[in-house]
Write an enzyme that holds these catalytic residues in place. Structure first.
Site, PDB file in Angstrom:
ATOM      1  N   PHE A 127     -28.750  44.496  58.080  1.00 59.93           N
ATOM      2  CA  PHE A 127     -29.961  45.224  58.443  1.00 59.93           C
ATOM      3  C   PHE A 127     -29.623  46.715  58.562  1.00 59.93           C
ATOM      4  O   PHE A 127     -28.617  47.078  59.167  1.00 59.93           O
ATOM      5  CB  PHE A 127     -30.526  44.686  59.761  1.00 59.93           C
ATOM      6  CG  PHE A 127     -31.898  45.204  60.052  1.00 59.93           C
ATOM      7  CD1 PHE A 127     -32.999  44.686  59.392  1.00 59.93           C
ATOM      8  CD2 PHE A 127     -32.090  46.221  60.966  1.00 59.93           C
ATOM      9  CE1 PHE A 127     -34.284  45.172  59.641  1.00 59.93           C
ATOM     10  CE2 PHE A 127     -33.370  46.712  61.222  1.00 59.93           C
ATOM     11  CZ  PHE A 127     -34.466  46.181  60.564  1.00 59.93           C
ATOM     12  N   ASP A 197     -26.006  40.219  65.909  1.00 59.73           N
ATOM     13  CA  ASP A 197     -27.386  40.670  65.998  1.00 59.73           C
ATOM     14  C   ASP A 197     -28.265  39.423  65.835  1.00 59.73           C
ATOM     15  O   ASP A 197     -28.265  38.779  64.789  1.00 59.73           O
ATOM     16  CB  ASP A 197     -27.685  41.708  64.902  1.00 59.73           C
ATOM     17  CG  ASP A 197     -29.069  42.330  65.051  1.00 59.73           C
ATOM     18  OD1 ASP A 197     -29.972  41.658  65.587  1.00 59.73           O
ATOM     19  OD2 ASP A 197     -29.244  43.486  64.614  1.00 59.73           O
ATOM     20  N   TYR A 222     -39.686  41.676  69.646  1.00 55.89           N
ATOM     21  CA  TYR A 222     -41.031  41.661  69.053  1.00 55.89           C
ATOM     22  C   TYR A 222     -41.165  40.749  67.846  1.00 55.89           C
ATOM     23  O   TYR A 222     -42.201  40.721  67.209  1.00 55.89           O
ATOM     24  CB  TYR A 222     -41.486  43.087  68.703  1.00 55.89           C
ATOM     25  CG  TYR A 222     -40.523  43.917  67.880  1.00 55.89           C
ATOM     26  CD1 TYR A 222     -40.436  43.762  66.508  1.00 55.89           C
ATOM     27  CD2 TYR A 222     -39.710  44.865  68.484  1.00 55.89           C
ATOM     28  CE1 TYR A 222     -39.564  44.532  65.759  1.00 55.89           C
ATOM     29  CE2 TYR A 222     -38.830  45.643  67.745  1.00 55.89           C
ATOM     30  CZ  TYR A 222     -38.759  45.470  66.382  1.00 55.89           C
ATOM     31  OH  TYR A 222     -37.886  46.228  65.647  1.00 55.89           O
ATOM     32  N   ARG A 371     -40.868  37.915  51.470  1.00 55.14           N
ATOM     33  CA  ARG A 371     -40.322  37.171  52.605  1.00 55.14           C
ATOM     34  C   ARG A 371     -41.437  36.432  53.338  1.00 55.14           C
ATOM     35  O   ARG A 371     -42.494  37.010  53.609  1.00 55.14           O
ATOM     36  CB  ARG A 371     -39.649  38.193  53.530  1.00 55.14           C
ATOM     37  CG  ARG A 371     -38.643  37.642  54.485  1.00 55.14           C
ATOM     38  CD  ARG A 371     -37.886  38.768  55.132  1.00 55.14           C
ATOM     39  NE  ARG A 371     -38.785  39.644  55.922  1.00 55.14           N
ATOM     40  CZ  ARG A 371     -38.380  40.345  56.962  1.00 55.14           C
ATOM     41  NH1 ARG A 371     -37.128  40.289  57.357  1.00 55.14           N
ATOM     42  NH2 ARG A 371     -39.222  41.118  57.622  1.00 55.14           N
TER      43      ARG A 371
HETATM   44  C1  LIG Z   1     -35.769  43.959  63.510  1.00 59.98           C
HETATM   45  C2  LIG Z   1     -34.304  44.167  63.570  1.00 59.98           C
HETATM   46  C3  LIG Z   1     -33.759  45.175  64.356  1.00 59.98           C
HETATM   47  C4  LIG Z   1     -34.677  46.119  65.076  1.00 59.98           C
HETATM   48  O1  LIG Z   1     -34.089  47.201  65.651  1.00 59.98           O
HETATM   49  P1  LIG Z   1     -35.003  48.202  66.481  1.00 59.98           P
HETATM   50  O2  LIG Z   1     -34.058  49.021  67.217  1.00 59.98           O
HETATM   51  O3  LIG Z   1     -35.930  47.403  67.337  1.00 59.98           O
HETATM   52  O4  LIG Z   1     -35.831  48.985  65.511  1.00 59.98           O
HETATM   53  C5  LIG Z   1     -32.385  45.278  64.422  1.00 59.98           C
HETATM   54  N1  LIG Z   1     -31.586  44.427  63.743  1.00 59.98           N
HETATM   55  C6  LIG Z   1     -32.095  43.449  62.969  1.00 59.98           C
HETATM   56  C7  LIG Z   1     -31.184  42.529  62.242  1.00 59.98           C
HETATM   57  C8  LIG Z   1     -33.462  43.290  62.849  1.00 59.98           C
HETATM   58  O5  LIG Z   1     -33.954  42.343  62.068  1.00 59.98           O
END
Ligand SMILES: *Cc1c(COP(=O)(O)O)cnc(C)c1O
Length: 412
Positions: A127, A197, A222, A371
């Site tokens: 990500f 993560d 979220y 997706r």
């Molecule tokens: C959605 C997501 C994030 C989100 O990070 P934010 O700090 O909330 O923008 C981080 N890592 C992964 C793998 C995600 O899918």
């Protein structure tokens, strides 16, 4: 084109032990929402809870609410609830900041702890925020480097110079799931730490952080946890590491006694030290509603339904693949994937827009991925069936090949 699903699909909905959870969400009529992995749907209880938090707690009780409504305890209280979803001890998870910020805190803390090692090991195509934060950290901490290797090569590449292995447990694009216990054991074998993560895992797949020997984890509020847009994130630190790691964002809410108002920073006990500033209380209260919903089911039941939904989707789209130059990006084996399925197509963006125009909300991930998230709490088998019918129609009529589906907004 609204066809009635065949009997076996309707039977599957009828027999679904989680079916009653759908009414716990507000879902707009006429929409098949397959994007709960990006923004979870609104729980039906959230608006009233927010109204109370705003009008009573904030509006009437004002600052006294820090104590009387336990705002001050919310990061740990909601953290303890999330701990049950991710298989952690109740004192080992706290809600704080965003996923990106939590990664920064834990990555710096872990690298400082592993002072004689230089490498952060991750995979290309992780990500973006994970790679960007890691790059930023190497700019602040001299002598550290980010090395990315294909997922299959990670374990063999862990060596005595590896400080931290940084991986997204369920890959945001492919849906591929790492074996947490196996990677963690391989890292520990070489004295490295792992940061997981869990953004696409928490609330989607069963997790056992404690049982897997996990060191550190971060995750998003979220997505599957339905906390609302930009909901606060969470972080996990294994009990044995809590007292030994120092957060670089040494804010007052992580202080041993924030309300002593001392000049000198002193890290709080246990997981508390990983908080930074004042939590976004309204957002935390909204997150708590989503988390509470998850605690009313068990992750094994969620997993069974998630597997059944995504397997049904794959079975229904497979016959379309060859005919329409679609390919399955996600692992075919449900044991190797999370709760979303991705397909690749040269015109994925336009197809995604055409689907949305027909009420099927999935998403597009550049450059070529479509997706579809199958959130087990509110997706029906008939939704999967209808979504594939509409996809087939869009592909066979080339309805996607129209000017209106080519324009890109800021968020794709
Ligand atoms: C959605 C997501 C994030 C989100 O990070 P934010 O700090 O909330 O923008 C981080 N890592 C992964 C793998 C995600 O899918």
């Amino acid at each position: 084109m609204t066809q009635t699903p065949p009997k076996h699909i309707l039977d599957a909905d009828h027999a679904d032990p989680l079916a009653h959870f759908r009414s716990e969400f507000r879902l707009p009529e006429g929409i098949i929402y397959l994007d709960g992995n990006s923004l979870g749907a609104l729980p039906a209880a959230t608006p009233d809870r927010m109204k109370q938090a705003i009008e009573i707690e904030w509006g009437r009780d004002l600052i006294g609410s820090w104590n009387s409504h336990d705002w001050i305890g919310a990061p740990r209280r909601v953290g303890a609830k999330i701990a049950r979803i991710v298989g952690a001890g109740e004192n080992d998870v706290v809600v704080a900041d965003s996923t990106s910020v939590n990664l920064f805190k834990l990555l710096v803390a872990a690298l400082k702890h592993q002072d004689d090692r230089s490498k952060i090991l991750s995979e290309p195509g992780n990500f973006p925020t994970d790679l960007y934060i890691a790059q930023g950290v190497t700019n602040v901490l001299e002598g550290r480097q980010l090395v990315t290797l294909p997922a299959d090569d990670i374990i063999d590449a862990i060596d005595e110079d590896t400080a931290v292995v940084l991986l997204t447990h369920v890959h945001y694009k492919t849906g591929r799931k790492f074996d947490m216990a196996k990677v963690t054991a391989a890292a520990h074998d070489k004295g490295a730490l792992v940061i997981w993560d869990l953004s696409h895992s928490a609330g989607a797949v069963p997790l056992d952080l404690a049982g897997s020997g996990a060191d550190l984890a971060i995750g998003c509020g979220y997505k599957y946890l339905n906390g609302g847009p930009g909901a606060p994130a969470f972080l996990y630190v294994a009990p044995a590491l809590q007292g030994r790691l120092e957060t670089p964002l040494s804010g007052w809410m992580g202080h041993a006694s924030p309300f002593a108002f001392n000049d000198q920073y002193e890290a709080g006990a246990g997981i508390d030290r990983f908080q930074c500033g004042t939590a976004s209380i309204l957002a935390l209260i909204s997150l708590e509603v989503g988390v509470d919903l998850h605690l009313r089911t068990d992750m094994a039941a969620l997993q069974r339904k998630s597997e059944a939904l995504s397997s049904l989707f794959i079975a229904l789209v497979t016959p379309l693949c060859e005919q329409f130059a679609l390919s399955l990006v996600s692992p075919a084996d449900p044991a190797e994937r999370g709760s979303h399925v991705s397909l690749a197509h040269d015109h994925a963006f336009e197809i995604c827009q055409a689907l949305i125009a027909r009420g099927v909300v999935g998403d597009f991930r550049a450059p070529e991925v479509l997706r579809f998230g199958f959130t087990p709490l509110y997706t029906r088998f008939s939704d999967v069936w209808s979504a594939v019918c509409i996809l087939q129609d869009i592909l066979s009529t080339r309805a996607w090949d129209a000017e209106q589906f080519r324009a890109r907004s800021r968020v794709t």
